[in-house]
Design an enzyme around this catalytic site. Structure first.
Site, mmCIF file in Angstrom:
data_model
loop_
_atom_site.group_PDB
_atom_site.id
_atom_site.type_symbol
_atom_site.label_atom_id
_atom_site.label_comp_id
_atom_site.label_asym_id
_atom_site.label_seq_id
_atom_site.Cartn_x
_atom_site.Cartn_y
_atom_site.Cartn_z
ATOM 1 N N THR A 1 -8.235 4.472 2.702
ATOM 2 C CA THR A 1 -7.544 3.176 2.721
ATOM 3 C C THR A 1 -8.053 2.314 1.585
ATOM 4 O O THR A 1 -8.858 2.753 0.745
ATOM 5 C CB THR A 1 -7.771 2.478 4.076
ATOM 6 O OG1 THR A 1 -6.923 1.317 4.160
ATOM 7 C CG2 THR A 1 -9.218 2.041 4.260
ATOM 8 N N ASN A 2 -7.605 1.074 1.541
ATOM 9 C CA ASN A 2 -8.059 0.079 0.573
ATOM 10 C C ASN A 2 -8.737 -1.072 1.299
ATOM 11 O O ASN A 2 -8.450 -1.331 2.472
ATOM 12 C CB ASN A 2 -6.884 -0.471 -0.238
ATOM 13 C CG ASN A 2 -6.362 0.517 -1.249
ATOM 14 O OD1 ASN A 2 -7.117 1.279 -1.818
ATOM 15 N ND2 ASN A 2 -5.055 0.499 -1.469
ATOM 16 N N ARG A 3 -9.586 -1.783 0.599
ATOM 17 C CA ARG A 3 -10.255 -2.954 1.178
ATOM 18 C C ARG A 3 -9.299 -4.147 1.124
ATOM 19 O O ARG A 3 -9.134 -4.762 0.084
ATOM 20 C CB ARG A 3 -11.535 -3.293 0.410
ATOM 21 C CG ARG A 3 -12.624 -2.233 0.488
ATOM 22 C CD ARG A 3 -13.850 -2.688 -0.297
ATOM 23 N NE ARG A 3 -14.886 -1.682 -0.322
ATOM 24 C CZ ARG A 3 -15.814 -1.522 0.619
ATOM 25 N NH1 ARG A 3 -15.817 -2.336 1.661
ATOM 26 N NH2 ARG A 3 -16.724 -0.583 0.519
ATOM 27 N N SER A 4 -8.682 -4.440 2.228
ATOM 28 C CA SER A 4 -7.781 -5.597 2.289
ATOM 29 C C SER A 4 -7.795 -6.158 3.699
ATOM 30 O O SER A 4 -7.565 -5.420 4.660
ATOM 31 C CB SER A 4 -6.358 -5.211 1.892
ATOM 32 O OG SER A 4 -5.475 -6.303 2.085
ATOM 33 N N ALA B 1 -2.162 -4.094 -0.260
ATOM 34 C CA ALA B 1 -2.991 -3.169 -1.047
ATOM 35 C C ALA B 1 -2.594 -1.756 -0.653
ATOM 36 O O ALA B 1 -3.139 -1.185 0.293
ATOM 37 C CB ALA B 1 -4.470 -3.422 -0.774
#
Length: 401
Positions: free
Chosen positions: A212-215, A278
């Site tokens: 995943t992404n950091r959001s 993101a």
């Protein structure tokens, strides 16, 4: 501000009920028309005669009184109003509201309400802090109910103090005036449809692991909320986040980039779209159907394939919104990379920000952005994410005319 406004007050059964008499008096002084429903327990603290004398109106309390129902009816009572104020809102009354219980005139009217509702909690500090009360309050907030208070101070019980007191009448009045002032503000996006994406996407590796992404979704959700306040019909397509849904927004929840792409196109047509999510650029080429077991000294190989580029796909589609905004989260060469996106994605604006760890953007409450367009680069000062959202929505409204 309050002259001619119709306000329905629901008085709950708490020791602070006497303070609501002052609220009624002040509302009447400012020209508001005030009707009152007394809960069964509310009548134990203030009398219908006293309340009626101050409001100048009949006081309602009994759901099964034929005279009262024939006179106006709980449906009309809750809808023939500009605002419903619940004060004091006890833990019991909040719980019944949150769970849709209509066991007396007050709760039946609240369940049938079409008008906005403001709740003013009042209870012992331990009752307010109890997880059940916090869950109920969070549910009401998610349902669009506003809160004034509770305040901090001494409780009715001896030697007890904390958060739970009814907000003072003058502050309740200020909150009511602020509500009507906000409602009176121009709605530059009235009649428009705004599409917003927010949060991360997640791409499964196996049933228990993913990339995943950091959001946190804070910026995207703030943009959706600002668009709704500006009068737009808002569709928010959100990846998994741990923050509440914005008030007055239609939320579509997704997990993967492919699901987000499908949801975005299902929401069209739109006048404007802000792609703030993101989105994972890649996903595993093969997703294991069972958990991949760990083997000492051996890491399983992972191969990736590219995810659909949602911004570029929308930017070059026949259904492209009139105004399309993309985001560029970069750790180096922020402006250069954002300019490349502007040139290739088909967007009108790219909002670029530095998301390197030192900036504290991911999960934080403030943001420093540069807005790129064909006109050049506009460098905004560091602002709260709410203020960034408001400024961006103002820009979109201006461009839409």
């Amino acid at each position: 501000m309050l002259a001619g406004k119709r306000i329905l007050i629901v008085i709950g059964g708490g020791i602070a009920a006497y303070k609501v008499l002052e609220v009624i008096r002040r509302l009447k002084e400012r020209g508001a028309a005030v009707r009152v429903i007394l809960t069964r327990s509310g009548k134990e603290f203030v009398t219908p005669m006293t309340v009626g004398a101050l409001s100048g109106e009949k006081v309602f309390s009994d759901l099964f009184d034929p005279t009262e129902e024939q006179d106006i009816g709980h449906i009309v009572l809750s809808r023939d109003t500009d605002l419903i104020l619940v004060a004091p809102a006890t833990a019991n009354l909040i719980a019944r509201m949150a769970n849709g219980i209509a066991d007396e005139l007050a709760t039946a009217s609240l369940l049938a309400a079409a008008a906005p509702i403001i709740v003013c909690p009042a209870m012992n500090q331990r009752m307010w802090a109890h997880p059940a009360t916090q869950r109920n309050a969070a549910q009401l907030a998610a349902d669009g109910v506003r809160f004034i208070g509770p305040a901090e101070g001494r409780m009715a019980e001896r030697n007890e103090a904390g958060v739970g007191r009814l907000t003072e009448p003058v502050e309740i009045l200020a909150g009511v005036e602020a509500f009507f002032a906000e409602a009176a503000e121009p709605k530059p996006l009235a009649g428009r449809h705004v599409l917003v994406t927010s949060g991360p996407t997640i791409e499964p590796i196996d049933p228990v692991r993913f990339i995943t992404n950091r959001s946190s979704g804070k910026q995207g959700h703030a943009i959706a909320a600002a668009a709704a306040r500006a009068g737009a019909r808002v569709t928010l397509v959100s990846g998994p986040v741990a923050i509440p849904d914005p008030e007055g927004v239609d939320v579509v929840r997704v997990e993967t980039a492919a699901e987000m792409l499908t949801a975005v196109f299902a929401a069209l047509p739109a006048d404007a779209a802000v792609m703030a999510a993101a989105v994972s650029d890649w996903r595993p080429a093969d997703v294991a159907s069972e958990k991949i077991k760990k083997a000492a000294g051996h890491a399983p190989p992972l191969s990736f394939i590219e995810n659909p580029d949602i911004l570029a796909t929308l930017g070059h589609d026949a259904q492209r919104p009139k105004i399309l905004v993309g985001f560029a989260a970069e750790t180096t060469d922020v402006e250069t990379n954002a300019a490349c996106k502007l040139a290739t994605k088909g967007a009108d604006y790219i909002v670029a920000n530095d998301v390197s760890p030192a900036g504290g953007v991911f999960g934080g409450d403030r943001n420093s952005v540069r807005v790129l367009s064909s006109a050049g680069v506009d460098i905004w000062p560091t602002l709260s994410k709410d203020k960034v959202a408001e400024r961006l929505i103002s820009l979109i409204a201006e461009q839409l005319g």
